[in-house]
Scaffold this motif. Structure first.
Motif, PDB file in Angstrom:
ATOM      1  N   TYR A  89       1.164  -1.063  -0.170  1.00 43.19           N
ATOM      2  CA  TYR A  89       0.178  -0.521  -0.210  1.00 43.19           C
ATOM      3  C   TYR A  89       0.780   1.313   0.193  1.00 43.19           C
ATOM      4  CZ  TYR A  89      -4.756  -2.665   0.510  1.00 43.19           C
ATOM      5  OH  TYR A  89      -5.275  -3.383   0.307  1.00 43.19           O
ATOM      6  N   ARG A 104      -4.038   0.988  -5.986  1.00 45.27           N
ATOM      7  CA  ARG A 104      -4.881   0.556  -4.899  1.00 45.27           C
ATOM      8  C   ARG A 104      -5.675   1.689  -4.660  1.00 45.27           C
ATOM      9  NH1 ARG A 104      -4.719  -5.202  -2.610  1.00 45.27           N
ATOM     10  NH2 ARG A 104      -3.104  -5.815  -4.556  1.00 45.27           N
ATOM     11  N   LYS A 105      -4.700   3.012  -4.640  1.00 43.94           N
ATOM     12  CA  LYS A 105      -5.074   4.222  -4.207  1.00 43.94           C
ATOM     13  C   LYS A 105      -6.449   5.218  -5.512  1.00 43.94           C
ATOM     14  CE  LYS A 105      -0.916   4.404  -1.890  1.00 43.94           C
ATOM     15  NZ  LYS A 105       0.291   5.581  -1.276  1.00 43.94           N
ATOM     16  N   ASN A 126      -9.224  12.039  -8.709  1.00 47.69           N
ATOM     17  CA  ASN A 126      -7.165  12.296  -8.194  1.00 47.69           C
ATOM     18  C   ASN A 126      -6.625  12.623  -9.905  1.00 47.69           C
ATOM     19  OD1 ASN A 126      -7.034  11.335  -5.515  1.00 47.69           O
ATOM     20  ND2 ASN A 126      -8.031   9.758  -6.660  1.00 47.69           N
TER      21      ASN A 126
END
Length: 301
Positions: A21, A27-28, A183
């Motif tokens: 992570y 994964r973010k 994002n």
């Protein structure tokens, strides 16, 4: 020896998650579907339900019982295969035994390095897709499915990043892609230009872009990410990886990265084989001809 290796593998498994992570970007960017995930390595595929855009809702003083206002749910069902991400390493037996004999603790450093390599493969697939045969995409990533596009301008000039992100957000809002935060993913060149961009009055453009991405989002979840998986002079803007935004996309993780250790060949002198295997795939919910409006590509930056 076999039991000892199994125990070491379990300890190393604990070291994987923090590194994975910390190192990963993918994964973010996309939320995990916990309901469908973690069914085991035998989970080789998942159904993809692509929901076509529907008509607008109605407003009235009473409940309308007219079937003419009801549109059918146009769902296209497809099969999305889940690829395996894998890394292998071999430790010479004398090296292994020397570590044990001298009392040197067998650290999880190797495991952490392997986890970082797995994270790099995940990022490449999630952001830029996976080409198995060198030509055709087996799995499409965010860059391939981005159906929205906005013309940007060179990030080396102050104000261009703000204008480019504004154009991308406008394109998403036009298609009703709403989110509490967005994002921005940039190639290292454009990321470097952004963090080095100041106005003549000394205003840092980076902080202004962050405010843009988090307009009306009190928790400020939107971030600017850097990835070599984004082609230079391009960028992506997408909703943040929140549970609410799983209506746009999600990650299906059949098998969390897990270690397997065994002796190759001779039980007394054979080397120790270490393998780390995981299986995850991104899924986009409103694909039309392989593209999705929930992601906007910025060009010419």
């Amino acid at each position: 020896m076999t039991n000892a290796l199994a125990e070491i593998g379990k300890e190393w498994d604990k070291a994987v998650a923090p590194v994975l992570y910390a190192q990963t970007i993918g994964r973010k960017l996309i939320p995990m579907n916990t309901g469908l995930s973690h069914k085991g390595i035998g989970m080789t595929e998942v159904a993809g339900y692509n929901y076509a855009e529907r008509a607008a809702a109605v407003i009235d003083y009473d409940i309308v019982e007219d079937n003419l206002i009801a549109d059918g749910i146009d769902v296209t069902v497809s099969t999305l295969k889940i690829p395996v991400q894998q890394d292998d390493a071999v430790i010479k037996r004398r090296t292994w035994e020397a570590m044990v004999r001298t009392g040197v603790t067998i650290q999880a450093d190797l495991s952490k390095d392997m986890a970082a390599l797995i994270a790099a493969q995940e990022d490449a697939m999630i952001i830029n897709g996976w080409i198995a045969d060198g030509t055709n995409y087996e799995i499409k990533g965010m860059f391939q499915v981005a159906n929205n596009s906005a013309a940007g301008a060179d990030f080396a000039t102050y104000g261009n990043a703000l204008a480019s992100v504004s154009a991308a957000l406008d394109a998403l809002w036009t298609d009703n892609i709403y989110s509490e935060g967005y994002n921005l993913i940039l190639h290292p060149t454009q990321y470097g230009e952004l963090i080095g961009s100041y106005s003549t009055a000394g205003i840092w453009e980076y902080t202004q872009v962050l405010e843009q991405l988090n307009i009306n989002a009190p928790a400020k979840p939107g971030k600017v990410f850097m990835s070599t998986n984004i082609p230079a002079t391009n960028g992506l803007v997408a909703p943040v990886a929140s549970p609410a935004n799983s209506r746009y996309f999600d990650l299906i993780e059949a098998f969390a990265p897990t270690h397997d250790l065994w002796i190759e060949g001779s039980q007394k002198t054979g080397p120790i084989h270490v393998r780390l295997v995981g299986a995850v795939v991104p899924r986009f919910k409103h694909l039309s001809n392989g593209a999705d409006n929930c992601i906007c590509k910025i060009t010419g930056i």
